[in-house]
Design a protein around this motif. Sequence first.
Motif, mmCIF file in Angstrom:
data_model
loop_
_atom_site.group_PDB
_atom_site.id
_atom_site.type_symbol
_atom_site.label_atom_id
_atom_site.label_comp_id
_atom_site.label_asym_id
_atom_site.label_seq_id
_atom_site.Cartn_x
_atom_site.Cartn_y
_atom_site.Cartn_z
ATOM 1 N N VAL A 1 1.885 13.393 11.789
ATOM 2 C CA VAL A 1 3.104 13.811 12.498
ATOM 3 C C VAL A 1 4.025 12.614 12.704
ATOM 4 C CG1 VAL A 1 4.035 14.705 14.667
ATOM 5 C CG2 VAL A 1 2.019 15.773 13.645
ATOM 6 N N ALA A 2 3.447 11.467 13.073
ATOM 7 C CA ALA A 2 4.253 10.265 13.291
ATOM 8 C C ALA A 2 4.993 9.865 12.018
ATOM 9 C CB ALA A 2 3.366 9.123 13.774
ATOM 10 N N ILE A 3 4.310 9.964 10.872
ATOM 11 C CA ILE A 3 4.971 9.626 9.607
ATOM 12 C C ILE A 3 6.041 10.660 9.274
ATOM 13 C CG2 ILE A 3 4.619 9.313 7.131
ATOM 14 C CD1 ILE A 3 1.879 8.155 7.762
ATOM 15 N N ALA A 4 5.769 11.928 9.573
ATOM 16 C CA ALA A 4 6.790 12.965 9.360
ATOM 17 C C ALA A 4 8.038 12.678 10.188
ATOM 18 C CB ALA A 4 6.214 14.340 9.717
ATOM 19 N N LEU A 5 7.848 12.205 11.422
ATOM 20 C CA LEU A 5 8.986 11.833 12.270
ATOM 21 C C LEU A 5 9.800 10.714 11.625
ATOM 22 C CD1 LEU A 5 7.187 11.855 15.745
ATOM 23 C CD2 LEU A 5 9.067 13.372 15.060
ATOM 24 N N GLY A 6 9.123 9.786 10.962
ATOM 25 C CA GLY A 6 9.818 8.664 10.341
ATOM 26 C C GLY A 6 10.470 9.005 9.018
ATOM 27 N N LEU A 7 10.095 10.161 8.434
ATOM 28 C CA LEU A 7 10.582 10.497 7.097
ATOM 29 C C LEU A 7 11.531 11.688 7.062
ATOM 30 C CD1 LEU A 7 7.354 10.107 4.938
ATOM 31 C CD2 LEU A 7 9.412 8.709 4.801
ATOM 32 N N VAL A 8 11.758 12.352 8.196
ATOM 33 C CA VAL A 8 12.521 13.593 8.177
ATOM 34 C C VAL A 8 13.940 13.394 7.669
ATOM 35 C CG1 VAL A 8 13.336 13.449 10.577
ATOM 36 C CG2 VAL A 8 13.010 15.699 9.486
ATOM 37 N N HIS A 9 14.491 12.194 7.818
ATOM 38 C CA HIS A 9 15.849 11.942 7.326
ATOM 39 C C HIS A 9 15.853 11.326 5.923
ATOM 40 C CE1 HIS A 9 14.388 8.288 9.161
ATOM 41 N NE2 HIS A 9 15.428 7.587 8.763
ATOM 42 N N ALA A 10 14.683 11.378 5.256
ATOM 43 C CA ALA A 10 14.549 10.941 3.861
ATOM 44 C C ALA A 10 15.053 9.518 3.630
ATOM 45 C CB ALA A 10 15.275 11.912 2.931
ATOM 46 N N PRO A 11 14.555 8.545 4.386
ATOM 47 C CA PRO A 11 14.997 7.159 4.178
ATOM 48 C C PRO A 11 14.364 6.578 2.911
ATOM 49 C CG PRO A 11 13.205 7.193 5.754
ATOM 50 C CD PRO A 11 13.520 8.634 5.443
ATOM 51 N N PRO A 12 15.019 5.604 2.282
ATOM 52 C CA PRO A 12 14.424 4.974 1.102
ATOM 53 C C PRO A 12 13.314 3.988 1.445
ATOM 54 C CG PRO A 12 16.535 3.958 1.620
ATOM 55 C CD PRO A 12 16.384 5.119 2.550
ATOM 56 N N LEU A 13 13.183 3.635 2.736
ATOM 57 C CA LEU A 13 12.232 2.609 3.159
ATOM 58 C C LEU A 13 11.490 3.081 4.401
ATOM 59 C CD1 LEU A 13 11.132 -0.345 3.042
ATOM 60 C CD2 LEU A 13 13.147 -1.031 4.357
ATOM 61 N N LEU A 14 10.158 2.919 4.391
ATOM 62 C CA LEU A 14 9.336 3.316 5.529
ATOM 63 C C LEU A 14 8.506 2.137 5.995
ATOM 64 C CD1 LEU A 14 8.194 5.607 7.360
ATOM 65 C CD2 LEU A 14 6.428 5.965 5.605
ATOM 66 N N PHE A 15 8.535 1.862 7.309
ATOM 67 C CA PHE A 15 7.709 0.827 7.920
ATOM 68 C C PHE A 15 6.523 1.485 8.622
ATOM 69 C CE2 PHE A 15 11.357 -2.457 8.741
ATOM 70 C CZ PHE A 15 11.490 -2.614 7.371
ATOM 71 N N LEU A 16 5.325 1.022 8.317
ATOM 72 C CA LEU A 16 4.106 1.521 8.946
ATOM 73 C C LEU A 16 3.370 0.342 9.571
ATOM 74 C CD1 LEU A 16 2.817 3.878 6.082
ATOM 75 C CD2 LEU A 16 4.055 4.554 8.153
ATOM 76 N N ASP A 17 3.267 0.351 10.886
ATOM 77 C CA ASP A 17 2.605 -0.744 11.599
ATOM 78 C C ASP A 17 1.176 -0.315 11.942
ATOM 79 O OD1 ASP A 17 2.087 -3.080 12.912
ATOM 80 O OD2 ASP A 17 3.401 -2.689 14.624
ATOM 81 N N GLU A 18 0.198 -0.909 11.247
ATOM 82 C CA GLU A 18 -1.226 -0.583 11.450
ATOM 83 C C GLU A 18 -1.440 0.932 11.391
ATOM 84 O OE1 GLU A 18 -3.497 -2.844 11.658
ATOM 85 O OE2 GLU A 18 -2.558 -4.677 12.392
ATOM 86 N N PRO A 19 -1.136 1.571 10.252
ATOM 87 C CA PRO A 19 -1.094 3.043 10.215
ATOM 88 C C PRO A 19 -2.441 3.730 10.384
ATOM 89 C CG PRO A 19 -0.843 2.132 8.009
ATOM 90 C CD PRO A 19 -0.745 0.982 8.965
ATOM 91 N N THR A 20 -3.556 3.063 10.072
ATOM 92 C CA THR A 20 -4.842 3.774 10.114
ATOM 93 C C THR A 20 -5.774 3.276 11.215
ATOM 94 O OG1 THR A 20 -5.912 2.287 8.518
ATOM 95 C CG2 THR A 20 -4.710 4.180 7.621
ATOM 96 N N THR A 21 -5.280 2.465 12.128
ATOM 97 C CA THR A 21 -6.130 1.968 13.206
ATOM 98 C C THR A 21 -6.705 3.124 14.022
ATOM 99 O OG1 THR A 21 -4.896 -0.104 13.394
ATOM 100 C CG2 THR A 21 -6.180 0.576 15.303
ATOM 101 N N GLY A 22 -8.023 3.128 14.186
ATOM 102 C CA GLY A 22 -8.679 4.135 14.991
ATOM 103 C C GLY A 22 -9.055 5.405 14.257
ATOM 104 N N LEU A 23 -8.672 5.530 12.975
ATOM 105 C CA LEU A 23 -8.997 6.741 12.230
ATOM 106 C C LEU A 23 -10.388 6.637 11.611
ATOM 107 C CD1 LEU A 23 -5.693 7.598 10.323
ATOM 108 C CD2 LEU A 23 -6.441 8.331 12.597
ATOM 109 N N ASP A 24 -11.040 7.780 11.455
ATOM 110 C CA ASP A 24 -12.334 7.800 10.781
ATOM 111 C C ASP A 24 -12.113 7.647 9.276
ATOM 112 O OD1 ASP A 24 -12.189 10.534 9.432
ATOM 113 O OD2 ASP A 24 -11.860 11.073 11.521
ATOM 114 N N PRO A 25 -13.160 7.334 8.513
ATOM 115 C CA PRO A 25 -12.999 7.068 7.082
ATOM 116 C C PRO A 25 -12.334 8.196 6.302
ATOM 117 C CG PRO A 25 -15.145 6.298 7.810
ATOM 118 C CD PRO A 25 -14.539 7.019 8.974
ATOM 119 N N GLN A 26 -12.642 9.447 6.622
ATOM 120 C CA GLN A 26 -12.039 10.563 5.894
ATOM 121 C C GLN A 26 -10.537 10.631 6.130
ATOM 122 O OE1 GLN A 26 -13.817 14.372 6.659
ATOM 123 N NE2 GLN A 26 -12.364 15.492 5.398
#
Length: 321
Positions: free
Chosen positions: A148-173
């Motif tokens: 959802v957080a990435i969807a919030l960052g992409l809804v305006h279709a920007p050419p560039l996306l910044f992700l700060d520690e995107p998978t911290t705390g997620l399980d391997p799957q």
Amino acid sequence: MIISAQGLTKTFTTKSRKGAKKVEAVRGVDLRVEKGEIFGVLGPNGAGKTTTIRMLATLLVPDSGQATVAGHDLVADPSGVRRNLGYVSQAGGVEEQNTPRAQVVFAARAHRVQNPVEAADQVLRRFDLHEIADRPGRTLSGGQKRRVAIALGLVHAPPLLFLDEPTTGLDPQNRANLWERIRELRDLGTSVLLSTHYLDEADALCDRLAIVDHGVVVAEGTPGDLKRELSGDVVTLRTTETERAARVLAPLARESRVDDDVLRVYVDDGEHTLPVLLRRLEEEGLALKSVALDRSTLDDVFLAKTGRSLRDTGAETGATA
């Protein structure tokens, strides 16, 4: 070139009972990110990764240096920079009470997207969120919230996306799922700048990366090139006399490093060199506690550039559930 930065610096002043203290979080970072690539900023916590990304996202003003982001000057035209990027922080920014759909529609309207409801629906479907789009944020799993957080960052279709520690705390799957989504963004033409302290994430996901330590870039290149530059293979040894073993094996190695009780010997062809190393230790009467043969890793690159292991600084090889 979608990001070109030279000499970015940022110093903070912290206050305590002992008085004010200046902390140089970023000390002259240079970055060049090509269009359509996943570029990683790898380093331990406190290395300056988040500060660098927050400066490039116009959330912090650099003390010095200059940068062009998506064709706009970072300092002279911050509004132009913001129009052309999406930013997802470590926290993610997903509200607990509102639904993903309401949040993404609001973000689309904030960015003045035409047909915001349609744009929100499209990005929610892209990230397989349409079936949970009308549930309160508090009911979502960690992996769902990151999408959802990435969807919030992409809804305006920007050419560039910044992700700060995107998978911290997620399980391997969920980490693997998010990696695949990020690759899909790259394949569709979105440039991605991400920070991470996971060695495996940087190795598997990034087209190129910069290794950052104490606010400076210590190495830059593709993961493969950085490892090949160091050496082909690494033999990790534990012996009864580490320093003497290092001296004995030095003529047989491209490079060797002692880290506490561990000796790392870098060689071109580990499979054929290992028996020679073991025979030499036996001839010198050096008892062997353990031995391992591996390809050089990004941790070996960090060790070679900084004199210490990235794992020892708190960085990790992967997340746990």
